[in-house]
Write a protein that holds these residues in place. Sequence first.
Motif, mmCIF file in Angstrom:
data_model
loop_
_atom_site.group_PDB
_atom_site.id
_atom_site.type_symbol
_atom_site.label_atom_id
_atom_site.label_comp_id
_atom_site.label_asym_id
_atom_site.label_seq_id
_atom_site.Cartn_x
_atom_site.Cartn_y
_atom_site.Cartn_z
ATOM 1 N N LYS A 153 -56.339 14.800 61.553
ATOM 2 C CA LYS A 153 -56.156 14.848 59.848
ATOM 3 C C LYS A 153 -55.525 13.944 58.798
ATOM 4 O O LYS A 153 -54.811 13.078 59.945
ATOM 5 N N GLN A 191 -58.102 14.301 50.918
ATOM 6 C CA GLN A 191 -57.889 15.488 51.448
ATOM 7 C C GLN A 191 -57.785 16.095 52.301
ATOM 8 O O GLN A 191 -57.490 15.577 53.650
ATOM 9 N N ASP A 192 -58.043 17.769 52.792
ATOM 10 C CA ASP A 192 -57.552 17.765 54.397
ATOM 11 C C ASP A 192 -58.647 17.828 55.490
ATOM 12 O O ASP A 192 -59.651 18.706 55.469
ATOM 13 N N GLU A 193 -58.832 16.664 55.773
ATOM 14 C CA GLU A 193 -60.170 15.828 56.629
ATOM 15 C C GLU A 193 -59.937 15.120 57.282
ATOM 16 O O GLU A 193 -58.779 14.611 57.883
#
Length: 513
Positions: A158, A179-181
Amino acid sequence: MGCASLLVPGRGGWGFCSGGGGGGAGAPAVTRADAASRPGAAGTVSCFCAAGTKTKQINRREGARPWKPRSIGSDCRGRATTRRGLPTHVMSLNLDDLPPPVVSNVPGTWAYDTMSRRIREEILLNQVLKDNLESLSEEAKANLLQLSSELEKAGDTKMPKIAEDGGPDLDVWNQQILQDETWLEAPWVVTEYYFYRRVLGAIGYFSGSFGDPFAFQKEKGLRSSYPALGSLGRLMERALGERGNVEYFFRALLLTSLWGNRMDLSIWPADAVSDEESTERAKDAFGEVLKSSSEMLLTDDSLSVWKAISDKGAVTGSAPKRMDIIADNAGFELICDLCLADFLISSGLADKVVIHLKSYPVFVSDAMEKDVLSHISSLRSQNEHGNMREIASRWQGMVDKGQWELSEHDFWVLPLPFWQIPSDLHNHFKESAMVFVKGDANYRRNVGERQWPFSAPFQTISSYWPAPICCLRTMKSEVLCGVSEEKQAAAKAEDPNWLVSGRYGLVQTNVDA
């Protein structure tokens, strides 16, 4: 009907502004995933809403300062525009039905190869670390190796928030963009810009601990351009000496700006026996240049661009005309851009040219104000490249007189679509007779780096601009629009890697033909 919802900078973040008077500075932040599907949006956009924050332009010579947005309310322009050179009919970009963004998790794509291999091996290890090994602190080296370990497992790692490092855009990155990626799940444009932002944090760029990590590569690129400077200087001398052929040489320098060192300037003639012979040889050479370069253009709107900026076209009268160049790479490409800027002023097509530059180092070779000034200084010190020394001295004079303005802005180093342009830049471009948008990365942002059908109309996608634009791009990514299916098929048959090889180019505008 009011204008549709646009994703714009707001006090609470990058949010929607409703042209009907709703939204504005207090609009809630909206994620990228929400942007194309927010309920209640009005449908299509035929005007530009400038709302929310006004980002402070930063002069890097005064040092980096925190980015502190302030609310300026909301404003909305009418749907049909009669700006000089712009289409008079209503064109619209539907922001509620955008194609998905390009991501990097599809094996076999250029984006996947870039983020899973190239950016770590070729840029981080073989350029940033190798070029600066003797100068970097042990802490900086450790930070870069940590970044390398993240990229080694890009599909599983991440992207962390950016640590406090004194950068002016920290809140924008951490609160609005990230973002949470993983490195491969996020939009490609986000991950690329994020990589370079992380490099600067790792070496202490914003605290003043280390300078431009790509300075060696930029200097190397400038030196490699020296063999072509004599031919380029002869082209400039001919262009400025034949006042009756302004259109002719405008197109020559436009294409030179597009192709850079891929343009075969060696065929431009050296001094001939007589003026008449020299003129004829120059015309023959330019015909060859146009022929060889045009064959590789999948779209060529250069005639429409000429009509828009010349007194024969939509821009008429004697009112002062300002034009803008959103620059891309340093090196020979930047020198070619400066030749175009010189010609716009010297030919009388423009009274002023604003050259928009990155506010900090990104994409290895992207140009900053310091690079423009160092390139000019370097050329002024050279004696062996024909008349380029005199040309560069004229360029310094244009900077000193204010005919050229070198403008850095933080927006150019963020991975945001150009339709999210902040209000200060939007208001600036409203007064431009033409905005030349250079390079592949800027093109990707111009179309939002979305998976458009390759034949989707460029005019419609670029209708959000408050000014006429001309995109000059050699193709180095799998993002494209405005190219006929016939042209696509022919290019693919000739070169299986046609989308990314840099062999093909585009001259595209949002003005009427």
